[in-house]
Design a protein around this motif. Structure first.
Motif, PDB file in Angstrom:
ATOM      1  N   ASP A  71       0.807  -1.220   0.000  1.00 21.20           N
ATOM      2  CA  ASP A  71       0.000   0.000   0.000  1.00 21.20           C
ATOM      3  C   ASP A  71       0.841   1.272   0.000  1.00 21.20           C
ATOM      4  O   ASP A  71       0.381   2.326  -0.431  1.00 21.20           O
TER       5      ASP A  71
ATOM      6  N   GLU B 289     -11.177  -9.740  -2.709  1.00 23.53           N
ATOM      7  CA  GLU B 289     -11.838  -9.297  -1.487  1.00 23.53           C
ATOM      8  C   GLU B 289     -13.101  -8.501  -1.813  1.00 23.53           C
ATOM      9  O   GLU B 289     -14.159  -8.719  -1.238  1.00 23.53           O
ATOM     10  N   MET B 290     -12.946  -7.593  -2.773  1.00 23.35           N
ATOM     11  CA  MET B 290     -14.067  -6.727  -3.132  1.00 23.35           C
ATOM     12  C   MET B 290     -15.249  -7.530  -3.654  1.00 23.35           C
ATOM     13  O   MET B 290     -16.390  -7.220  -3.387  1.00 23.35           O
ATOM     14  N   LEU B 291     -14.952  -8.566  -4.419  1.00 18.69           N
ATOM     15  CA  LEU B 291     -16.023  -9.358  -5.005  1.00 18.69           C
ATOM     16  C   LEU B 291     -16.404 -10.535  -4.111  1.00 18.69           C
ATOM     17  O   LEU B 291     -17.225 -11.365  -4.471  1.00 18.69           O
TER      18      LEU B 291
ATOM     19  N   PRO C  28      -6.847  -6.876  -4.487  1.00 18.69           N
ATOM     20  CA  PRO C  28      -8.068  -6.348  -3.894  1.00 18.69           C
ATOM     21  C   PRO C  28      -9.344  -6.857  -4.557  1.00 18.69           C
ATOM     22  O   PRO C  28     -10.407  -6.852  -3.940  1.00 18.69           O
ATOM     23  N   ALA C  29      -9.273  -7.334  -5.800  1.00 20.39           N
ATOM     24  CA  ALA C  29     -10.496  -7.746  -6.490  1.00 20.39           C
ATOM     25  C   ALA C  29     -11.180  -8.904  -5.770  1.00 20.39           C
ATOM     26  O   ALA C  29     -12.389  -8.897  -5.578  1.00 20.39           O
TER      27      ALA C  29
ATOM     28  N   ASP D  34     -14.776 -13.171  -3.285  1.00 23.77           N
ATOM     29  CA  ASP D  34     -14.398 -14.499  -3.757  1.00 23.77           C
ATOM     30  C   ASP D  34     -13.372 -15.118  -2.820  1.00 23.77           C
ATOM     31  O   ASP D  34     -12.216 -15.329  -3.175  1.00 23.77           O
TER      32      ASP D  34
ATOM     33  N   LEU E  99      -8.515 -19.899 -12.823  1.00 23.01           N
ATOM     34  CA  LEU E  99      -7.257 -19.173 -13.023  1.00 23.01           C
ATOM     35  C   LEU E  99      -6.068 -19.957 -12.478  1.00 23.01           C
ATOM     36  O   LEU E  99      -4.947 -19.816 -12.958  1.00 23.01           O
TER      37      LEU E  99
ATOM     38  N   GLN F 181     -14.514 -18.977  -6.753  1.00 28.28           N
ATOM     39  CA  GLN F 181     -15.077 -18.938  -8.097  1.00 28.28           C
ATOM     40  C   GLN F 181     -13.996 -18.810  -9.156  1.00 28.28           C
ATOM     41  O   GLN F 181     -14.173 -19.223 -10.284  1.00 28.28           O
ATOM     42  N   SER F 182     -12.882 -18.183  -8.767  1.00 26.45           N
ATOM     43  CA  SER F 182     -11.842 -17.949  -9.766  1.00 26.45           C
ATOM     44  C   SER F 182     -10.843 -19.101  -9.842  1.00 26.45           C
ATOM     45  O   SER F 182      -9.757 -18.946 -10.381  1.00 26.45           O
TER      46      SER F 182
END
Lengths: 700, 700
Positions: free
Chosen positions: B540, B614-616, B611-612, B618, B643, B639-640
């Protein structure tokens, strides 16, 4: 029936001929006559049957030629072979509307389909309103018209229902019969050979006796017209719909059922959203919402206050509230003071306001009065469980009294069955929706508040773009002339420039020497990307090298990306490479796409770049043409929007730059329906602006 | 009542004393006696009241000392001040179980809480089973026991219900009264001062008259015990629960209601999942599922066949089917042949099998017989809409006849109300669940199939790890001794090594010169990372530089990451930097975390880095200790996952390497409850293995 004059001959006919009327109670031709008489139709009824005689006291006309006057409406209940001929006779007799109960057309295969086309063509030519075929008929409770073959007539009410499935109509009529659920109009669309959902929606929108429209659809025939009509209707009244066939399995079942093509779910969902239609996923919600919308005013804000005589259901209501995005209101200090004064010490004055198990009707009444006056409360939900000391009917009365003087929407959830039955019936009769469980009540309140927001949204801003349409046309024409399916990269970039999309400078080169010369002209750093008509996604084959700072790096990159691509896709022919100026280095990557939906036209989508967004379904959709608001919403609707807004210490990017690109693409998709698919992937975006570094355009 | 002997004095008492019995019909002490008599309790009843006399024909005992024998169960309905004293007397009278109806304890504040603690302590000391306080009481229909203050007694059935909310109990009893819904046991847990949900669950699991257990909980007291008991029970029978307070709003309402702490939703969801409990979100689903589970066998596969007399509802069923993850069965050729032969030409023989609107009961019967024999069908759903020619009761009878000889589960959805009423009642009476709409039927079938999979899951493999626990203990002890909240990086790495986690070689350095010397020893390329007790996430503040190939790059990196971090966080003290060997360059990044949940212990989570995820949302969760299957599932549940499996041309990574890390962390979390939080972020993983390049351990 005032301004829906267009459908008047169908919905409020002065006279009706029943073709195929029968004396045999087992025949549909008999049921039709019986239903018309039972519902108290006041106009003239002409049963038609070559056998003549009398049916249920009405003299039978022996042929269409013998009709004493020109009936507004004719209903056909004959074997399918006779339908088209009969329609010709009816046209000659200057009938203005025809409702066809007979089945066996489009839904049965090619022969039926062609027959139906001929019927539709005849109706169109003779300007006859055509309902069906394969319809259950229609009902208009305003004029006592029941022209269906159903077994039950509904009570009069303010809800209009239309459905593509006839069987569903009969189920719903039977259900409504037992639930004090009234209808204004009831239309079974059948195969929609003549009247479509758009026509019916428009008429119901104009109908002053209809407060809420609900519908069941399996397919939409003319998406653009439907959207346009629906948008006007939802300005005036709520439209709640269930769209069946939204999954692969459902779509397969749909096409085997009606022969209609199910479009992409995303397109129909976007259409409903952009038209302000409330879409639900199951039949139960359809009726839960219909009741709520027809009986209560819309909540003008998201703040719900829950009053309960038991903690558990209060918690379930609070959970439901947060799940759907409503807030529990924070009552004003004045309200809290009144409640502290009035309620026993163990009550909870905070929301959910728990007036505890021994609450009398009087305690409910005091609490409700305070909440009704609370300035921070937009809607009220009253829960009651039948505790030993619950005064159920008196509490129902307290709600009814308050609802009379309170402008806010009020909902009830009386839990149980036997003991609460009378109280619930009192509430329903007084127009207060009463649910068995807290969750559906909260869902109804949320849907109503969303509709309030829709009706009070900012006026949509249409955006028109500067563009070089002539140049774009030349590019497309050239590509079509040589039968190309995908525009070559260079032409795609030219298209982009014709639509003023921000693109990097780039050069197409065939050798690494050319690449080095191109890079020198563009200035380092550059990117190098393979070009092949056979490779759709360069990234997947490692065909991209970024941030190249010097000639030797460029030569190395040439070698490695071309060999990598050739190894991964030995079948692909490499035309050469592109040398591009590098975009901003600390940019985030996003994707804009469109495809042409067969039912609804161009469907625009937006997401972050990368496989995760797609895998997790974090993609937002809108149909073109986009308004400015659409463009703003589509960007902000993705769940991962915080990443573009500068979460985690990153710099926020320019959302306006993305909106501009979306609007340009909307324009392009509208200008050129022959572009089947477009993909801008990736678009680099930072605080300053955006750059479309790669795009693909496929033409149909 | 066989093996749930532990609760025998409570559930099947030989004699009952009612303390606070009253002649006044408005008092709870009267309702209790009246309910016991009405339900036909066969044992001895001793109403106790100093006033003496007679209540409903029973002689009143004037004090506890006067009781003629030692009652199994005493029920207390007295003002709260008298409860503790009464309990002392009852203990002296050697009562074995006490049910406390009185309220005003923990739920009212500090005084009440302390009083309740004293009561709980007394019960524990004297080995008395304690139900409540603040309970509605209990019902055991096997022995005609209704020891509640509710207004209605339920019919006998095979479903056991327990609830933390008393008011919900009364609502449900009132509802069941009107719905032919029978119960075996019915327990209102109240404040759970004595008996907890785990105790009750265990007893109901052993009860041979209970086929299905349903429950409503707001909090779980001893998560570990609950999990252990629940896991045993769900091996034998389905447990369906609703957990209230799963949102922020709900949790706030919970704590104001019962004073109980609502834990993290993720932890309770993981607990339910790992215990095989079926969690539902609303009350309606609770009862829909209870009925389905109690009446039909479990579907042994995911393949559902739908038989319908109308297309629309068939499509809705197909949509629902795909949404919940069931499959529409593809009938065997033999089945198709039979159907082609038997059905009219316009019927659809594919699934949903549409036997069209004029279907007679006989046509349903023929179709159902074919489907019952179909080898690819695991469950059958029969839809009926009341078309004009529907033979509703006869069709119900056809279903009932088939259900008798068919081992597959059968569900019905008769849509409507008035006309289908008798048919529905016939089905329900015959044990065939019948729903109003297709969607809840499909959801019930899915839940039952999921439970089938749970009961037939592979035997859980416990994993024990080689670890240097002594070394780990020394590290923790040292940190606690100096009052550190977060382990210094070096110690964290030592902990990792004690648990055999794969970590890169690294050196802590204070100057760029030291860094260059360290890099020379480790070998280039290296990574450089700032170290500061004040900066939790290095990324960060730009405090990480990767892939450094030479001393001058290292010096440059030192300068840029330290100045960047210092600019972003001028308040932070930089201790120095870490020099690390670089991990594999083409690796994917994942994250493993754990936190200590107050109710359920260590909660392990897994996601992709960035961050994706966490945001979504998953992220997948499990409670420690993990079994091998848990570790496998937690990785594959995101879900991912494609990948990591090599979607889009990427190389698949070693999932086993991730599982090993998860299992090590599970061991660490279990070994050291004093580690409040751990985060391994990122873990680099490729086809060969994984490398934990950064980790943080926080101690409590």
């Amino acid at each position: 029936m005032q301004s829906n004059a267009k459908l008047q001959p169908l919905l409020s006919p002065d006279s009706i001929a029943i073709i195929g009327a029968s004396r045999n109670p087992g025949k549909l031709g008999h049921v039709l006559v019986a239903n018309l008489i039972r519902a108290g139709y006041k106009g003239k009824l002409y049963p038609v049957n070559p056998a003549g005689g009398e049916i249920l006291g009405l003299p039978v006309i022996s042929s269409i030629e013998q009709l004493p006057s020109e009936p507004d409406l004719a209903i056909i209940a004959l074997p399918r072979e006779q339908v088209l001929g009969t329609m010709h006779q009816l046209a000659a007799a200057r009938v203005r509307a025809i409702s066809i109960i007979s089945a066996g057309f489009r839904e049965t295969g090619r022969d039926g389909f062609e027959l139906e086309m001929a019927m539709a063509e005849l109706a169109r030519r003779k300007n006859i309103l055509l309902l069906g075929p394969n319809s259950l008929g229609l009902i208009n409770t305003d004029c006592g018209l029941d022209a269906t073959i159903a077994q039950a007539s509904p009570a009069k009410g303010s809800i209009a229902f239309f459905s593509q499935s006839g069987a569903l109509c009969s189920a719903i009529l039977d259900w409504a019969d037992g639930e004090s659920f009234g209808f204004s109009k009831f239309l079974s669309l059948g195969n929609k050979a003549g009247l479509s959902e758009a026509d019916v929606l428009e008429a119901l929108g104009d109908d002053t006796n209809t407060k809420v429209i609900i519908g069941y659809l399996e397919s939409v025939d003319d998406g653009e017209k439907f959207l346009r009509k629906a948008r006007m209707v939802t300005e005036k009244k709520p439209v709640i719909m269930i769209k069946a066939g939204t999954t692969q399995a459902g779509a397969r079942a749909t096409s085997s059922h009606t022969g209609s093509m199910a479009g992409a779910v995303e397109a129909s969902t976007a259409a409903f959203q952009q038209a302000g239609i409330i879409q639900v996923n199951d039949l139960e919600s359809l009726f839960d919402l219909a009741r709520a919308f027809s009986e209560q005013p819309l909540p003008q804000g998201p703040n719900l206050t829950v009053v309960t005589n038991s903690g558990g259901p209060g918690i379930l209501a609070a959970d439901a509230c947060e799940s759907v995005g409503l807030h529990l209101a924070r009552p004003a200090q004045k309200t809290l003071d009144i409640l502290t004064e009035a309620l026993p010490p163990f009550a909870s004055i905070y929301n959910p306001i728990d007036i505890i198990g021994d609450a009398s009707a009087e305690r409910y009444r005091t609490t409700l009065n305070a909440v009704a006056d609370d300035e921070y409360t937009d809607a009220i939900l009253v829960l009651l469980t039948p505790t030993a000391s619950a005064e159920i009917e008196e509490t129902a009365q307290a709600l009814i009294d308050m609802a009379k003087k309170c402008a806010k929407p009020i909902f009830a959830c009386f839990m149980g069955e036997q003991r609460i039955g009378t109280g619930r019936d009192m509430l329903l009769a007084a127009g207060i929706p009463c649910y068995n469980y807290p969750e559906p009540a909260v869902r109804a309140i949320e849907a109503m508040h969303a509709h309030y927001r829709w009706q009070n949204r900012p006026y949509p801003v249409e955006v028109c773009f500067r563009r070089d349409k002539g140049k774009a046309e030349r590019i497309i024409t050239k590509a079509r002339a040589v039968g190309l399916k995908e525009l070559p990269f260079h032409d795609a970039m030219e298209m982009a420039m014709a639509y003023e999309l921000p693109v990097p400078e780039n050069r197409f080169v065939r050798t690494s020497d050319q690449a080095v010369r191109a890079a020198k002209k563009l200035g380092y750093p550059v990117a190098l990307k393979i070009v092949s008509p056979h490779i759709a996604n360069r990234g997947d084959v490692g065909g991209v090298a970024l941030d190249i700072h010097a000639p030797h790096e460029l030569r190395q990159a040439w070698f490695s990306i071309t060999t990598r691509a050739q190894r991964k896709r030995p079948d692909a022919y490499l035309t050469g490479c592109l040398v591009q100026t590098m975009g901003p280095t600390k940019a985030r990557e996003v994707v804009v796409r469109f495809t042409q939906d067969p039912q609804f036209g161009p469907l625009i989508s937006f997401s972050l770049a990368g496989p995760a967004a797609e895998m997790l379904g974090d993609i937002s959709y809108r149909l073109a043409p986009l308004t400015l608001q659409d463009a703003q919403e589509i960007v902000r609707e993705i769940q991962s929007i915080p990443l573009l807004r500068g979460a985690r210490g990153a710099e926020p990017v320019s959302l306006t730059a993305i909106e501009d690109i979306l609007l340009s693409m909307s324009q392009m998709a509208t200008d050129f329906p022959e572009i089947q698919e477009a993909e801008l992937n990736p678009i680099l975006v930072d605080a300053e602006g955006a750059l479309v570094t790669d795009l693909r355009l496929t033409i149909g």
